[in-house]
Design a protein around this motif. Sequence first.
Motif, PDB file in Angstrom:
ATOM      1  N   THR A 117       0.842  -1.205   0.000  1.00 28.46           N
ATOM      2  CA  THR A 117       0.000   0.000   0.000  1.00 28.46           C
ATOM      3  C   THR A 117       0.875   1.253   0.000  1.00 28.46           C
TER       4      THR A 117
ATOM      5  N   ASP B 240      -6.519  -1.611  -4.007  1.00 33.26           N
ATOM      6  CA  ASP B 240      -5.724  -2.156  -2.913  1.00 33.26           C
ATOM      7  C   ASP B 240      -6.420  -3.390  -2.320  1.00 33.26           C
ATOM      8  N   GLU B 241      -5.627  -4.250  -1.707  1.00 37.36           N
ATOM      9  CA  GLU B 241      -6.150  -5.372  -0.914  1.00 37.36           C
ATOM     10  C   GLU B 241      -6.981  -6.363  -1.715  1.00 37.36           C
TER      11      GLU B 241
HETATM   12 MG    MG Z   1      -2.007  -2.850   2.308  1.00 36.84          MG
END
Ligand code: MG
Length: 264
Positions: free
Chosen positions: A109, A163-164
């Motif tokens: 991130t 993200d993720e």
């Molecule tokens: Mg992350």
Amino acid sequence: MKKGVYKQLNLTHLEAALPHVLNAARHEQWTYEMLLERALAAELDGREQKAIARRLKAARIPGKKTLDGFDFSFQPTLSERRLRELADLSFVRTCTNVVFLGPPGTGKTHLSLALADRALAAGHSVLFTTLAELAQALESASHPGLMRQRLRRYIAPSLLVIDEVGYTKLSQEQAHHFFELVTARYEHGSIILTSNTSFAQWGALLGDEVLATALLDRLLHHAEVIPINGRSYRMKERQTERTSLSASPEVALSATGGKSTGVR
Ligand code: MG
Ligand code: ADP
């Protein structure tokens, strides 16, 4: 000057800067040309600042991170040179994707945010989201028109950060929306994607092997895949915290419970 004329001409930044500009003109004895030039520059500068602020707000960036703030010595498998090359943003101009793959806490991130920050500073439109957020936003669109409108929000920016990917399994409908989005952006706009899940497991993640293969085909056709096979920086920080706590006897006695931190 007639009141309201600046607004009519849409020169509100010039209006705000004018007392200061005129003052400087008197003190520094500017020529008429200089005065006109500086006054117009003040308007342009104001517009640019406003556009930057608008782009930053629209990007929904959860926090500022930079490459300079990243300790590359902590992740020896990661090439600093490669990241610095990415920071020149040619990947955004060529609609190339960037995929950070690695376990939690390895800086995926952080690096995505650092690249997004560069892209924003260079004038690109950016949008940051997590896959869970994205899937939910598209799924909750109650009719096809709204769905298309929501989809456009994720298609329009020059750079989309997802993200993720891997923390949540997608429903069949969500998996199709995700596929639709990646297809729509294919060769039109860059995606930075982070995942803790190897590509071989994306079939399980999307609940559909065929769909996962087709999605990965488009995602990875023009892509830089950056594996990070290292230790968690969060764990390092916890250990450092613990070491400094136990170094001080009175704190060590009171520090009975472990501090709870997120697993991501
Ligand atoms: Mg992350
Ligand atoms: P991930 O997304 O891979 O789970 P993050 O990027 O969220 O990991 O990193 C977790 C925290 O550790 C963040 O606060 C991040 O800024 C910091 N961090 C991670 N790796 C590094 C590093 N190599 N140097 C400096 N800070 C780091």
